[in-house]
Design an enzyme around this catalytic site. Structure first.
Site, PDB file in Angstrom:
ATOM      1  N   CYS A 141       0.368   3.858   2.759  1.00  0.00           N
ATOM      2  CA  CYS A 141       0.864   3.375   4.237  1.00  0.00           C
ATOM      3  C   CYS A 141       2.235   3.666   4.250  1.00  0.00           C
ATOM      4  CB  CYS A 141       0.527   1.704   4.198  1.00  0.00           C
ATOM      5  SG  CYS A 141      -1.108   1.051   3.866  1.00  0.00           S
ATOM      6  N   CYS A 190       0.830  -1.254  -0.002  1.00  0.00           N
ATOM      7  CA  CYS A 190      -0.094   0.103  -0.195  1.00  0.00           C
ATOM      8  C   CYS A 190       0.881   1.253   0.232  1.00  0.00           C
ATOM      9  CB  CYS A 190      -0.968  -0.237   1.352  1.00  0.00           C
ATOM     10  SG  CYS A 190      -1.545   1.460   1.776  1.00  0.00           S
TER      11      CYS A 190
END
Ligand SMILES: [Zn+2]
Length: 141
Positions: free
Chosen positions: A71, A68
């Site tokens: 993230c 991600c």
């Protein structure tokens, strides 16, 4: 004295650790080094539940995954906030390896930040934040 909680990645005991000693912290049981990112401790599902039970402070958790992009941007900001804020215990949970936990918390998108108090969810914020955003999330509880 200001403290946080972390789980030992070797024997999985929960350790109460003075914040200023975190960089050199060793597990009280097996003497392994406790791994911190800033003052964030990465935990598996069992350790997550143990820390929720032990902590008398709110616990703020970054649910993330290695694939991600947002993230990856959020991780360092969350770490920065952990060094600035002693109001909470900072944890991160990998949603790829801890899928059942993520499912039981109905996490639909990541990063997802959830604050728990006395074992219960009290606040949830979807998406990446900067460290100020994390601090204001903690001020709002
Ligand atoms: Zn240990």
């Amino acid at each position: 004295m200001s403290y946080t909680f972390a789980a030992c990645s070797n024997c999985h005991s929960v350790n109460r650790i003075q914040r200023e000693k975190a960089p050199q912290a060793m597990c009280g049981k097996c003497k392994s080094k406790i791994n911190f990112h800033g003052l964030v401790s990465e935990v598996n599902t069992d350790d997550f539940h143990k820390i929720l039970r032990h902590s008398d402070k709110p616990v703020i958790v970054d649910f993330w995954a290695s694939w991600c992009g947002p993230c990856k941007m959020y991780g360092p900001e969350f770490e920065k906030a952990s060094l600035q804020n002693d109001k909470a215990v900072f944890l991160k949970v990998n949603t790829e390896t801890e899928q059942a936990l993520s499912g039981s918390l109905a996490i639909r998108g990541i990063p997802c930040t959830i604050i728990f108090k006395d074992g219960k969810e009290i606040k949830r914020q979807a998406g990446a934040l900067n460290s100020d955003g994390v601090n204001s999330l903690l001020s709002s509880i």
